[in-house]
Design an enzyme around this catalytic site. Structure first.
Site, PDB file in Angstrom:
ATOM      1  N   ARG A 107      36.557  56.795 -56.024  1.00 27.68           N
ATOM      2  CA  ARG A 107      35.626  57.659 -55.294  1.00 27.68           C
ATOM      3  C   ARG A 107      34.615  58.195 -56.311  1.00 27.68           C
ATOM      4  O   ARG A 107      34.953  58.988 -57.186  1.00 27.68           O
ATOM      5  CB  ARG A 107      36.391  58.808 -54.625  1.00 27.68           C
ATOM      6  CG  ARG A 107      35.524  59.773 -53.821  1.00 27.68           C
ATOM      7  CD  ARG A 107      36.395  60.892 -53.265  1.00 27.68           C
ATOM      8  NE  ARG A 107      35.607  61.918 -52.620  1.00 27.68           N
ATOM      9  CZ  ARG A 107      35.323  61.967 -51.323  1.00 27.68           C
ATOM     10  NH1 ARG A 107      35.779  61.019 -50.530  1.00 27.68           N
ATOM     11  NH2 ARG A 107      34.598  62.949 -50.808  1.00 27.68           N
ATOM     12  N   HIS A 134      30.510  54.770 -47.056  1.00 34.24           N
ATOM     13  CA  HIS A 134      31.855  55.339 -46.915  1.00 34.24           C
ATOM     14  C   HIS A 134      32.618  54.506 -45.884  1.00 34.24           C
ATOM     15  O   HIS A 134      32.904  54.963 -44.775  1.00 34.24           O
ATOM     16  CB  HIS A 134      31.740  56.788 -46.451  1.00 34.24           C
ATOM     17  CG  HIS A 134      32.950  57.626 -46.704  1.00 34.24           C
ATOM     18  ND1 HIS A 134      34.138  57.101 -47.142  1.00 34.24           N
ATOM     19  CD2 HIS A 134      33.168  58.974 -46.555  1.00 34.24           C
ATOM     20  CE1 HIS A 134      35.036  58.077 -47.261  1.00 34.24           C
ATOM     21  NE2 HIS A 134      34.470  59.213 -46.912  1.00 34.24           N
ATOM     22  N   GLN A 137      35.942  55.773 -44.086  1.00 37.45           N
ATOM     23  CA  GLN A 137      35.727  56.793 -43.065  1.00 37.45           C
ATOM     24  C   GLN A 137      35.331  56.159 -41.739  1.00 37.45           C
ATOM     25  O   GLN A 137      35.834  56.541 -40.677  1.00 37.45           O
ATOM     26  CB  GLN A 137      34.636  57.770 -43.511  1.00 37.45           C
ATOM     27  CG  GLN A 137      34.339  58.858 -42.484  1.00 37.45           C
ATOM     28  CD  GLN A 137      35.532  59.750 -42.217  1.00 37.45           C
ATOM     29  OE1 GLN A 137      36.102  60.306 -43.138  1.00 37.45           O
ATOM     30  NE2 GLN A 137      35.918  59.878 -40.950  1.00 37.45           N
ATOM     31  N   ASP A 225      27.148  65.023 -39.675  1.00 37.87           N
ATOM     32  CA  ASP A 225      27.765  65.244 -40.977  1.00 37.87           C
ATOM     33  C   ASP A 225      27.067  66.424 -41.628  1.00 37.87           C
ATOM     34  O   ASP A 225      26.064  66.938 -41.113  1.00 37.87           O
ATOM     35  CB  ASP A 225      27.645  63.983 -41.841  1.00 37.87           C
ATOM     36  CG  ASP A 225      28.685  63.931 -42.960  1.00 37.87           C
ATOM     37  OD1 ASP A 225      29.326  64.973 -43.228  1.00 37.87           O
ATOM     38  OD2 ASP A 225      28.832  62.869 -43.581  1.00 37.87           O
ATOM     39  N   CYS A 264      33.123  63.653 -40.247  1.00 38.28           N
ATOM     40  CA  CYS A 264      34.078  63.170 -41.256  1.00 38.28           C
ATOM     41  C   CYS A 264      34.801  64.310 -41.975  1.00 38.28           C
ATOM     42  O   CYS A 264      35.823  64.072 -42.612  1.00 38.28           O
ATOM     43  CB  CYS A 264      33.378  62.271 -42.259  1.00 38.28           C
ATOM     44  SG  CYS A 264      32.217  63.112 -43.355  1.00 38.28           S
ATOM     45  N   ARG A 292      42.294  58.436 -41.131  1.00 43.08           N
ATOM     46  CA  ARG A 292      42.012  57.940 -42.472  1.00 43.08           C
ATOM     47  C   ARG A 292      43.274  57.303 -43.057  1.00 43.08           C
ATOM     48  O   ARG A 292      43.210  56.266 -43.721  1.00 43.08           O
ATOM     49  CB  ARG A 292      41.519  59.081 -43.373  1.00 43.08           C
ATOM     50  CG  ARG A 292      40.103  59.561 -43.106  1.00 43.08           C
ATOM     51  CD  ARG A 292      39.069  58.566 -43.617  1.00 43.08           C
ATOM     52  NE  ARG A 292      39.192  58.335 -45.044  1.00 43.08           N
ATOM     53  CZ  ARG A 292      38.663  59.123 -45.995  1.00 43.08           C
ATOM     54  NH1 ARG A 292      37.974  60.199 -45.661  1.00 43.08           N
ATOM     55  NH2 ARG A 292      38.816  58.823 -47.272  1.00 43.08           N
TER      56      ARG A 292
END
Length: 309
Positions: A107, A134, A137, A225, A264, A292
């Site tokens: 990450r 991502h 996600q 987001d 998310c 996830r």
């Protein structure tokens, strides 16, 4: 042919590979806690490095638990410990890590550096998040959508707010599954034209607008987001531009009757979304967070070519 596969971007996968991962995730979730799940350990004997240049509660916990449930052993490493690309080249770091572990989940913000790591690694590399995309996600998002609404194919998904890494992975997903994707952003924060052109060139049904109400009208899911993401330097400007893109009860009312809200997380309540929506009956945000785990377990199995019964 390599004995392993990387999971860097949804755009790298075929449609059948991506939908296969989603199907495996659903099967893994359904089997969790059953005798079959306790016996099936495709990561048995494997050590998985989890490298975090950027912190995350959800990514760390979901990958750690997922690796253990699949029989593997997670190894947590911080960006400070390896100083990726500073004390030694990324290529050398990749070569060394590949001698110690069986896969690398990383990450970090710099997408090009992640791809460079994957180029020189001789074990699977999984994108846990970059500034550009991502994919884990969005795999969890689609799993959530299909649990709550049904198959994504032929449905309408609306995005309102900033164009960021999650949006990019949704655009990539639109080239693998035929659904309508409406994107509402300020003109100043619109998605990269090359990204949209490439997706449309592969048949993605994408509509761009600056009007959040137009994007959300009749949609089966509304997604947003944070207005300020990791690495953003212009917080005040973003908040001013994005204020009218907040998801509140009035905006959700324009969506389909059974539409769900997705985010998310972490969410900045009172900015991109109100408490009434986050905590309301249409909210699927905590299902997403749980998923996830299941989506990433499927990704972990896929990179090693493991079959999920």
């Amino acid at each position: 042919m390599s004995a392993y596969r990387n999971f860097i971007d949804i755009s790298d996968l075929t449609a059948s590979e991506f939908t296969g991962i989603l199907a495996d995730a659903a099967r893994m979730k359904a089997r969790r806690g059953t005798p079959a799940a306790t016996v099936d350990k495709p990561l048995a004997g494997k050590k998985i490095a989890m490298v975090f240049e950027q912190p995350s509660m959800r990514t760390r916990m979901s990958f750690d638990v997922g690796i253990r449930e699949l029989g593997g052993e997670p190894l947590m490493i911080t960006g400070r410990e390896i100083e990726l690309g500073e004390r030694e080249s990324i290529a050398d770091t990749a070569r060394v890590m590949s001698r110690y572990v069986d896969a690398i989940m990383i990450r970090m913000l710099n997408h090009d550096q992640l791809k460079e790591l994957a180029t020189y690694a001789t074990v699977p590399v999984i994108n846990g998040l970059t500034k550009r995309s991502h994919p884990c996600q969005v795999a969890a998002d689609i799993l959530t959508f299909e649990e709550r609404i049904g198959p994504l194919e032929g449905r309408t998904v609306a995005w309102t707010g900033d164009s960021n890494n999650v949006l990019t992975s949704w655009v990539h997903a639109a080239t693998k599954i035929p659904f309508r994707f409406r994107i509402a952003t300020p003109a100043e924060l619109a998605p990269n034209p090359a990204l949209i052109a490439a997706a449309r060139g592969q048949g993605a049904d994408i509509e761009l607008t600056t009007d959040p109400a137009a994007a959300v009208k009749g949609a089966d899911s509304v997604i947003t987001d944070c207005w300020v993401s990791m690495g953003d330097k212009d917080e005040g400007r973003r908040q001013n531009l994005l204020r009218r893109y907040q998801v509140d009860e009035a905006l959700m009312a324009k969506a389909a009757d059974k539409a769900i809200f997705m985010h998310c997380l972490p969410a900045t309540r009172g900015e991109e979304v109100t408490d009434a929506v986050m905590d309301g009956p249409q909210s699927a945000v905590f299902d997403e967070a749980e998923n996830r785990l299941h989506a990433q377990k499927a990704v972990l199995a896929w990179v090693f070519g493991a079959k999920v019964a």
